[in-house]
Scaffold this motif. Structure first.
Motif, PDB file in Angstrom:
ATOM      1  N   LEU A 329       0.864  -1.181   0.000  1.00 10.34           N
ATOM      2  CA  LEU A 329       0.000   0.000   0.000  1.00 10.34           C
ATOM      3  C   LEU A 329       0.891   1.219   0.000  1.00 10.34           C
ATOM      4  O   LEU A 329       1.751   1.369   0.868  1.00 10.34           O
ATOM      5  CB  LEU A 329      -0.889   0.009   1.256  1.00 10.34           C
ATOM      6  N   LYS A 330       0.700   2.069  -1.038  1.00  9.93           N
ATOM      7  CA  LYS A 330       1.493   3.297  -1.022  1.00  9.93           C
ATOM      8  C   LYS A 330       0.681   4.444  -1.619  1.00  9.93           C
ATOM      9  O   LYS A 330      -0.323   4.233  -2.304  1.00  9.93           O
ATOM     10  CB  LYS A 330       2.800   3.100  -1.791  1.00  9.93           C
ATOM     11  N   ALA A 331       1.146   5.646  -1.349  1.00  9.68           N
ATOM     12  CA  ALA A 331       0.450   6.825  -1.863  1.00  9.68           C
ATOM     13  C   ALA A 331       1.464   7.784  -2.451  1.00  9.68           C
ATOM     14  O   ALA A 331       2.546   7.978  -1.913  1.00  9.68           O
ATOM     15  CB  ALA A 331      -0.320   7.505  -0.745  1.00  9.68           C
ATOM     16  N   GLU A 332       1.096   8.376  -3.616  1.00 17.27           N
ATOM     17  CA  GLU A 332       2.009   9.297  -4.275  1.00 17.27           C
ATOM     18  C   GLU A 332       1.193  10.375  -4.946  1.00 17.27           C
ATOM     19  O   GLU A 332       0.312  10.065  -5.747  1.00 17.27           O
ATOM     20  CB  GLU A 332       2.765   8.537  -5.371  1.00 17.27           C
ATOM     21  N   ASN A 333       1.491  11.655  -4.620  1.00 19.62           N
ATOM     22  CA  ASN A 333       0.760  12.759  -5.258  1.00 19.62           C
ATOM     23  C   ASN A 333      -0.741  12.599  -5.166  1.00 19.62           C
ATOM     24  O   ASN A 333      -1.449  12.797  -6.137  1.00 19.62           O
ATOM     25  CB  ASN A 333       1.120  12.870  -6.749  1.00 19.62           C
ATOM     26  N   GLY A 334      -1.221  12.195  -4.013  1.00 20.00           N
ATOM     27  CA  GLY A 334      -2.661  12.102  -3.833  1.00 20.00           C
ATOM     28  C   GLY A 334      -3.301  10.865  -4.439  1.00 20.00           C
ATOM     29  O   GLY A 334      -4.499  10.668  -4.356  1.00 20.00           O
ATOM     30  N   ARG A 335      -2.474   9.997  -5.111  1.00 21.70           N
ATOM     31  CA  ARG A 335      -3.053   8.773  -5.642  1.00 21.70           C
ATOM     32  C   ARG A 335      -2.618   7.614  -4.753  1.00 21.70           C
ATOM     33  O   ARG A 335      -1.433   7.471  -4.479  1.00 21.70           O
ATOM     34  CB  ARG A 335      -2.550   8.518  -7.069  1.00 21.70           C
ATOM     35  N   ILE A 336      -3.625   6.820  -4.376  1.00 23.44           N
ATOM     36  CA  ILE A 336      -3.309   5.696  -3.504  1.00 23.44           C
ATOM     37  C   ILE A 336      -3.270   4.436  -4.348  1.00 23.44           C
ATOM     38  O   ILE A 336      -4.133   4.241  -5.220  1.00 23.44           O
ATOM     39  CB  ILE A 336      -4.408   5.545  -2.434  1.00 23.44           C
ATOM     40  N   GLN A 337      -2.289   3.586  -4.086  1.00 24.38           N
ATOM     41  CA  GLN A 337      -2.237   2.329  -4.834  1.00 24.38           C
ATOM     42  C   GLN A 337      -2.106   1.139  -3.888  1.00 24.38           C
ATOM     43  O   GLN A 337      -1.228   1.097  -3.033  1.00 24.38           O
ATOM     44  CB  GLN A 337      -1.067   2.346  -5.808  1.00 24.38           C
ATOM     45  N   LEU A 338      -3.008   0.203  -4.073  1.00 22.50           N
ATOM     46  CA  LEU A 338      -2.995  -1.023  -3.272  1.00 22.50           C
ATOM     47  C   LEU A 338      -2.731  -2.178  -4.233  1.00 22.50           C
ATOM     48  O   LEU A 338      -3.445  -2.338  -5.220  1.00 22.50           O
ATOM     49  CB  LEU A 338      -4.357  -1.191  -2.602  1.00 22.50           C
ATOM     50  N   THR A 339      -1.683  -2.945  -3.961  1.00 22.44           N
ATOM     51  CA  THR A 339      -1.341  -4.040  -4.869  1.00 22.44           C
ATOM     52  C   THR A 339      -1.307  -5.357  -4.127  1.00 22.44           C
ATOM     53  O   THR A 339      -0.752  -5.442  -3.035  1.00 22.44           O
ATOM     54  CB  THR A 339       0.056  -3.794  -5.480  1.00 22.44           C
ATOM     55  N   MET A 340      -1.910  -6.386  -4.743  1.00 21.00           N
ATOM     56  CA  MET A 340      -1.878  -7.711  -4.162  1.00 21.00           C
ATOM     57  C   MET A 340      -1.169  -8.603  -5.164  1.00 21.00           C
ATOM     58  O   MET A 340      -1.568  -8.655  -6.335  1.00 21.00           O
ATOM     59  CB  MET A 340      -3.317  -8.199  -3.952  1.00 21.00           C
ATOM     60  N   LYS A 341      -0.098  -9.272  -4.726  1.00 23.46           N
ATOM     61  CA  LYS A 341       0.645 -10.134  -5.639  1.00 23.46           C
ATOM     62  C   LYS A 341       0.573 -11.566  -5.135  1.00 23.46           C
ATOM     63  O   LYS A 341       1.002 -11.832  -4.015  1.00 23.46           O
ATOM     64  CB  LYS A 341       2.128  -9.721  -5.639  1.00 23.46           C
ATOM     65  N   ASN A 342       0.050 -12.454  -5.947  1.00 19.32           N
ATOM     66  CA  ASN A 342      -0.005 -13.861  -5.572  1.00 19.32           C
ATOM     67  C   ASN A 342       0.808 -14.670  -6.556  1.00 19.32           C
ATOM     68  O   ASN A 342       0.602 -14.570  -7.765  1.00 19.32           O
ATOM     69  CB  ASN A 342      -1.454 -14.377  -5.623  1.00 19.32           C
ATOM     70  N   ARG A 343       1.709 -15.495  -6.023  1.00 19.48           N
ATOM     71  CA  ARG A 343       2.474 -16.341  -6.923  1.00 19.48           C
ATOM     72  C   ARG A 343       1.528 -17.322  -7.600  1.00 19.48           C
ATOM     73  O   ARG A 343       0.628 -17.868  -6.978  1.00 19.48           O
ATOM     74  CB  ARG A 343       3.528 -17.114  -6.132  1.00 19.48           C
ATOM     75  N   THR A 344       1.749 -17.527  -8.899  1.00 17.84           N
ATOM     76  CA  THR A 344       0.770 -18.315  -9.642  1.00 17.84           C
ATOM     77  C   THR A 344       1.426 -19.084 -10.781  1.00 17.84           C
ATOM     78  O   THR A 344       2.555 -18.791 -11.168  1.00 17.84           O
ATOM     79  CB  THR A 344      -0.303 -17.373 -10.237  1.00 17.84           C
ATOM     80  N   GLU A 345       0.681 -20.076 -11.285  1.00 20.99           N
ATOM     81  CA  GLU A 345       1.185 -20.802 -12.446  1.00 20.99           C
ATOM     82  C   GLU A 345       0.406 -20.443 -13.701  1.00 20.99           C
ATOM     83  O   GLU A 345       0.522 -21.096 -14.729  1.00 20.99           O
ATOM     84  CB  GLU A 345       1.076 -22.311 -12.201  1.00 20.99           C
ATOM     85  N   LEU A 346      -0.375 -19.397 -13.616  1.00 20.67           N
ATOM     86  CA  LEU A 346      -1.187 -19.003 -14.764  1.00 20.67           C
ATOM     87  C   LEU A 346      -0.304 -18.395 -15.852  1.00 20.67           C
ATOM     88  O   LEU A 346       0.781 -17.897 -15.555  1.00 20.67           O
ATOM     89  CB  LEU A 346      -2.214 -17.957 -14.327  1.00 20.67           C
TER      90      LEU A 346
END
Lengths: 402, 128
Positions: A329-346
């Motif tokens: 979770l991070k914020a930059e210049n008023g934009r918030i970004q939430l990232t979820m990373k799951n290891r996958t075999e897709l």
């Protein structure tokens, strides 16, 4: 008033505006082009006839003829009156010395005329000072510059231009008003269908809830009386799946409304709290979970639904992540970004279809109804955010921008 | 613990009577608002488990009555819609349908703990 109606109104009015602008734009362009052409014909005639032009009547009709009854009188450069009505001046240039050879104009003084012609020497033909047409030509080795006044001829064209502009604005506004009035009637059947669908979902949801609760309870009684069996366990699993589905259906129908009660709360705090609560579950599932949460990020939104969003992201990770999952979770210049990373075999590539209801990317096992991420997307949209999914470097990435 | 279990479904009532008694609780059941009131007048209870779609007398009224009698209420919610919920009265705890017996038992246990230690379960529940 629903979204579809608003969108329709917007696009309809834009179409009207664009079409009118194109149509009237072409018309006005043609108008001005023809005005230029007419003016060029006059300057051409002057260049040929020289001083005699002013005295002589129009080239087309060498003798006076009786007027034809009915119809329109002669117009533009074809008019026999041209010679008597055109206002112009001509300057000749011999060895850079300018001499006024024709001066039939009122608005410009002789000195001005000389200066003006000098400045035009390099060009060939065109408009100058808005309503004057000029031509530069050579005759018997001498350069001439002729400037004619087209002010009166251009007036109708400019009027048309202004009226076109006003007309476009007026029609656009009127169509907006018209559609606003008529819109409700037009969309009434769609609104009605929408309402019925919502009612149906709500009703279905209600009708499922009680029976599911009763089945759970009866199952419990059976297990207590006669002990659990494979069959009772199987029923329990199925009931659990249906419970989850019903809960999500209910929340989805609420979310389609897009009416969210917002308040300001600490997003960092919420995410951290949920992360800590879920760590144990990740450990149990054998997934290495790491998080990178920037502190002090506040969000104006509905806390409850964001909480559900996060919890849904975790559920998704618990179900599908192989060995590793990361949350940032991070914020930059008023934009918030939430990232979820799951290891996958897709396979690599964009994966936005996960947000469609009832779609799952892998061979879904129990408990996958394919609704979870559709729900997440609805929450993100209700908060005016964007969400995107893709598979990159063996990781399934979910990126939410708020 | 003395429980009055009130939902408008006989199957659910009979199943939970068995489950809760199996958990060493004393259970009375009620099918609608008037039954609830008459049973509470006969004898009070330690906990009222009430479904928000109870007929005859509205749930908020029952809750108000229970509050006056200092009886804690565990509300079973059939409606997830926040807006509709907010016009109903706050209770010590709530549980949304559909639920499994383990969830209900857990709620009762938590409620018992917090009531015996004096504070309301609301502060624990608020986050959910």
């Amino acid at each position: 008033m629903n979204q579809a109606e608003k969108k329709f109104r917007l696009y309809a009015v834009i179409s009207v505006f664009v079409l009118l602008t194109i149509l009237l734009g072409i018309m006005n362009a043609v108008n001005f082009t023809l005005a230029s052409r007419d003016a060029d014909r006059v300057t051409e005639m002057i260049s040929e006839e020289g001083e005699r032009f002013f005295e002589k009547p129009g080239m087309m009709i060498p003798e006076k003829q009786p007027m034809q009854p009915g119809g329109l009188g002669p117009m533009g450069p074809n008019s026999p009156e041209l010679g008597a009505s055109i206002r112009y001046f001509t300057v000749s240039f011999e060895e850079n010395e300018g001499i006024l050879t024709a001066y039939h104009i009122y608005a410009v003084s002789e000195e001005e005329a000389l200066q003006w012609a000098s400045s035009l020497q390099k060009e060939k033909t065109g408009w100058t000072r808005g309503t004057y047409r000029y031509r530069v030509y050579k005759k018997d080795g001498v350069k001439y510059v002729t400037v004619i006044d087209q002010g009166r001829e251009l007036l109708p064209a400019y009027r048309t231009l202004i009226y076109s502009g006003c007309g476009i604005i007026a029609v656009t506004l009127l169509s907006w008003i018209f559609l606003k009035i008529v819109g409700k009637k037009l969309f009434a059947p769609i609104d009605e269908a929408d309402r019925r669908q919502k009612q149906f979902i709500e009703k279905a949801e209600r009708e499922f809830k009680l029976p599911l609760t009763v089945i759970s309870a009866d199952l419990e009684v059976m297990e207590r009386e006669s002990g659990p069996t494979d069959r009772t366990r199987s029923i329990r699993r199925q009931v659990r799946k249906m419970n989850a589905l019903v809960r999500k259906l209910g929340s989805l129908s609420v979310y389609e409304e897009k009416n969210v009660e917002k308040s300001r709360f600490s997003l960092s705090g919420l995410v951290s709290e949920q992360t800590e609560k879920s760590r144990g579950r990740f450990e149990k599932a054998g997934i290495r979970f790491s998080s990178d949460i920037q502190e002090g990020i506040m969000l104006n939104g509905e806390e409850d639904s964001i909480l559900q969003l996060i919890s849904e992201l975790f559920e998704n990770a618990l179900k599908y992540a192989r060995e590793e999952a990361m949350l940032a979770l991070k914020a930059e210049n008023g934009r918030i970004q939430l990232t979820m990373k799951n290891r996958t075999e897709l396979p690599e590539g964009p994966a936005d279809q996960v947000f469609d209801r009832f779609t799952t990317l892998e061979n879904a096992e129990d408990q996958a109804a394919g609704l979870g991420l559709a729900y997440v997307r609805d929450i993100v949209k209700a908060h005016n955010g964007r969400i995107h999914a893709e598979v990159k470097d063996h990781f399934f990435l979910l990126v939410i921008d708020l | 613990m003395q429980i009055l279990f009130a939902v408008p479904d006989r199957d659910l009532l009979s199943a939970y009577q068995i489950i809760l008694e199996d958990e060493n609780m004393k259970v009375r059941t009620a099918f609608d608002g008037t039954q609830i009131l008459s049973k509470l007048r006969e004898a009070p209870c330690d906990l009222l488990i009430l479904s928000d779609d109870i007929p005859r007398i509205s749930a908020p009224e029952i809750v108000r009555f229970a509050k006056d009698e200092k009886i804690p209420v565990l509300m079973l919610r059939t409606d997830p819609d926040r807006k509709k919920r907010s016009c109903l009265v706050e209770t010590e705890a709530e549980l949304g349908l559909p639920f499994e017996p383990s969830e209900l038992l857990e709620k009762i246990r938590l409620l018992e703990e917090s009531l015996s230690s004096g504070k309301s379960e609301e502060s624990i529940e608020e986050r959910r």
